[in-house]
Design an enzyme around this catalytic site. Structure first.
Site, PDB file in Angstrom:
ATOM      1  N   PHE A  21       3.459   2.737   6.302  1.00  0.00           N
ATOM      2  CA  PHE A  21       3.567   3.980   5.544  1.00  0.00           C
ATOM      3  C   PHE A  21       2.746   5.097   6.182  1.00  0.00           C
ATOM      4  O   PHE A  21       3.205   6.240   6.302  1.00  0.00           O
ATOM      5  CB  PHE A  21       3.106   3.746   4.102  1.00  0.00           C
ATOM      6  CG  PHE A  21       2.946   4.998   3.292  1.00  0.00           C
ATOM      7  CD1 PHE A  21       4.031   5.585   2.678  1.00  0.00           C
ATOM      8  CD2 PHE A  21       1.686   5.586   3.141  1.00  0.00           C
ATOM      9  CE1 PHE A  21       3.876   6.748   1.932  1.00  0.00           C
ATOM     10  CE2 PHE A  21       1.522   6.736   2.400  1.00  0.00           C
ATOM     11  CZ  PHE A  21       2.629   7.317   1.792  1.00  0.00           C
ATOM     12  N   ASP A  22       1.518   4.805   6.598  1.00  0.00           N
ATOM     13  CA  ASP A  22       0.656   5.821   7.212  1.00  0.00           C
ATOM     14  C   ASP A  22       1.313   6.427   8.441  1.00  0.00           C
ATOM     15  O   ASP A  22       1.375   7.647   8.600  1.00  0.00           O
ATOM     16  CB  ASP A  22      -0.675   5.199   7.640  1.00  0.00           C
ATOM     17  CG  ASP A  22      -1.463   4.603   6.498  1.00  0.00           C
ATOM     18  OD1 ASP A  22      -0.897   3.779   5.755  1.00  0.00           O
ATOM     19  OD2 ASP A  22      -2.645   4.952   6.359  1.00  0.00           O
ATOM     20  N   THR A  23       1.801   5.555   9.321  1.00  0.00           N
ATOM     21  CA  THR A  23       2.427   6.016  10.556  1.00  0.00           C
ATOM     22  C   THR A  23       3.665   6.844  10.260  1.00  0.00           C
ATOM     23  O   THR A  23       3.874   7.910  10.859  1.00  0.00           O
ATOM     24  CB  THR A  23       2.802   4.814  11.434  1.00  0.00           C
ATOM     25  OG1 THR A  23       1.622   4.062  11.744  1.00  0.00           O
ATOM     26  CG2 THR A  23       3.459   5.275  12.724  1.00  0.00           C
TER      27      THR A  23
ATOM     28  N   TYR B 149      -6.895   8.864   0.191  1.00  0.00           N
ATOM     29  CA  TYR B 149      -7.017   7.435  -0.068  1.00  0.00           C
ATOM     30  C   TYR B 149      -8.005   6.830   0.902  1.00  0.00           C
ATOM     31  O   TYR B 149      -8.234   7.346   2.002  1.00  0.00           O
ATOM     32  CB  TYR B 149      -5.654   6.732   0.007  1.00  0.00           C
ATOM     33  CG  TYR B 149      -5.334   6.073   1.321  1.00  0.00           C
ATOM     34  CD1 TYR B 149      -5.751   4.769   1.597  1.00  0.00           C
ATOM     35  CD2 TYR B 149      -4.604   6.747   2.289  1.00  0.00           C
ATOM     36  CE1 TYR B 149      -5.453   4.166   2.807  1.00  0.00           C
ATOM     37  CE2 TYR B 149      -4.301   6.152   3.506  1.00  0.00           C
ATOM     38  CZ  TYR B 149      -4.732   4.856   3.748  1.00  0.00           C
ATOM     39  OH  TYR B 149      -4.452   4.262   4.945  1.00  0.00           O
TER      40      TYR B 149
ATOM     41  N   ARG C 209       0.826  -1.210   0.000  1.00  0.00           N
ATOM     42  CA  ARG C 209       0.000   0.000   0.000  1.00  0.00           C
ATOM     43  C   ARG C 209       0.856   1.254   0.000  1.00  0.00           C
ATOM     44  O   ARG C 209       0.574   2.215  -0.722  1.00  0.00           O
ATOM     45  CB  ARG C 209      -0.917  -0.004   1.221  1.00  0.00           C
ATOM     46  CG  ARG C 209      -1.820   1.213   1.301  1.00  0.00           C
ATOM     47  CD  ARG C 209      -2.777   1.143   2.479  1.00  0.00           C
ATOM     48  NE  ARG C 209      -2.106   1.280   3.761  1.00  0.00           N
ATOM     49  CZ  ARG C 209      -2.749   1.330   4.925  1.00  0.00           C
ATOM     50  NH1 ARG C 209      -4.061   1.215   4.954  1.00  0.00           N
ATOM     51  NH2 ARG C 209      -2.087   1.454   6.056  1.00  0.00           N
TER      52      ARG C 209
END
Length: 462
Positions: A229-231, A137, A119
């Site tokens: 990735f988000d973190t 997203y 992702r």
């Protein structure tokens, strides 16, 4: 990565090449005006204002319903041009064909196919190549009620915020999911807040948006290609002085989700360790990023809570304790190694000195949130003075146990004594670090009619 626009039959012209997705862009001028405000997004441009990315891997069954529902919602509720980008991550079923078939029918749908899974990899590449000023997203299961999309995007379009995230962990959120997922999610976010000083409440909710001008500066410095990735993006944004807007969401768990919760949680913990190393080592140029991105201080920054660079007392205690445990273990190992061939007092001195400098640096960075080289020499000098207090406590304890036992105490009694003394020294160290060494020193308030040149220079922890 290949782009296909099935409605027009022609490939869209990306604004970034694949090479750009892996190389940091040169720092542009500051994105804020002199008052610390971000410019609003120009809503009159012909380019789609919003690009919503749906990262998918083997989602043939759910993809079409997701695209049609999202497209209908945006068409009826979003007043500006938009684009939906399906980011297919090396799917092995009919996901890509389904996406292309829907894109031939719905003009606003674009399909991107990548040979690599992940992702984070998909979002990084698609967002860097998108011409839209606002990027978002969401997960293909659309677990989040789309009614939250407007509140998510509005602060980015107006310039009020730089990133926006949905959160399932506030009192006003309404969430339906099992206790296992709830426990893991809350535990993970607690670790982020305690160990990394994060202030956002929900790192992993699949419902986020970011301004493209900010994304182009941050994304090249992210490394994770999967769920962390988000973190990584959120932590980096906060460290750079950006504003993260949180939107309480209504969220219903997808019981058929293919995400391996435990494997993802372990990968996230490894990601936290790697990101911590990157921040300490200087791989991420935080001073330059802050200069280009950070918002200016507001009057609220004079309040006591915002003056503490490390955040709340509880968070500082947790981070200081974690560093203290690691330092104590290192101290014991060094003491035992040195004790085998030297005097106990000398072994104690070397063990304390070796761990003191690293302990001060770690607490400066992680516990109290001070970055950069400004005042580092003073902090380490004062840290050595604190080390002297710890040395006096442990040396005195050693002298006492040797005196009581006639000069030949049992090795484990000796070790227990210096450990207890070291713990006492650690408590004293925290108080001195918080109240003296890393205490916030507010800037002087100018007297009426005073000029900048006449103001005394004071130190401020940055």
């Amino acid at each position: 990565m290949t782009f296909t626009d099935q409605a027009s039959g022609t490939p869209p012209r990306p604004t970034a090449t694949l090479a750009d997705a892996h190389a940091p862009a040169p720092f542009a001028g500051a994105l804020t005006d002199p008052g610390g405000r971000r410019s609003p997004v120009d809503t009159r441009a012909s380019t789609p204002l919003l690009d919503v990315t749906i990262p998918v891997f083997n989602e043939e069954r759910d993809l079409e319903a997701c695209l049609r529902r999202l497209h209908a919602y945006l068409l009826g509720s979003f007043p500006h041009p938009f684009r939906i980008t399906v980011a297919d991550n090396a799917s092995t079923d009919g996901t890509l064909k389904t996406a292309e078939r829907v894109a031939r029918e719905l003009r606003e749908v674009t399909v991107v196919h990548m040979a690599e899974k992940g992702r984070g990899n998909a979002l990084r590449k698609v967002w860097l190549a998108s011409p839209s000023p606002v990027l978002a997203y969401m997960d293909v299961d659309l677990s989040t009620d789309l009614a939250a999309l407007g509140p998510l995007l509005a602060p980015l379009i107006s310039g009020h915020s730089d990133l926006a995230i949905g959160t399932r962990l506030t009192r006003s959120s309404r969430v339906v999911r099992g206790p296992k997922r709830e426990f893991i999610s809350r535990s993970y976010n607690f670790l982020l807040q305690s160990l990394m000083g994060a202030h956002f409440s929900d790192a992993q909710c699949g419902f986020k948006a970011i301004r493209a001008d900010v994304a182009r500066q941050l994304l090249p410095h992210t490394l994770d290609n999967a769920w962390f990735f988000d973190t990584e993006l959120l932590v980096l944004a906060e460290k750079c002085g950006l504003r993260v807007h949180e939107v309480p969401v209504d969220w219903t768990d997808d019981p058929d989700s293919s995400v391996d919760i435990m494997q993802t949680a372990l990968a996230d913990l490894r990601g936290m360790a790697r990101l911590s190393r990157d921040l300490v080592s200087g791989r991420i140029p935080l001073p330059e990023l802050r200069a280009a991105l950070a918002r200016g201080p507001l009057p609220a920054s004079s309040r006591a809570q915002e003056q503490s660079p490390g955040g709340s007392l509880f968070g500082q205690l947790v981070r200081f304790g974690s560093i203290g445990v690691a330092s104590t273990l290192a101290y014991l190992v060094i003491f035992l190694l040195c004790r085998g061939f030297m005097d106990p007092q000398l072994a104690n001195f070397l063990a304390l000195l070796t761990t003191a400098v690293a302990n001060t640096a770690a607490n400066r960075r992680f516990t109290f949130g001070i970055q950069g080289s400004s005042q580092a020499a003073r902090h380490h000098f004062e840290g050595l003075l604190v080390f002297g207090i710890g040395l006096a406590l442990t040396s005195g304890a050693l002298a006492l146990v040797h005196g009581v036992s006639g000069g030949t105490p049992d090795r484990w009694l000796e070790l227990a004594t210096v450990t207890a003394a070291n713990l006492a020294a650690t408590a004293v160290k925290f108080l001195l670090f918080r109240l003296v060494v890393f205490r916030h020193r507010p800037a002087a308030v100018p007297a009426p009619g005073a000029t900048d040149a006449s103001l005394p220079r004071t130190e401020t922890a940055k």
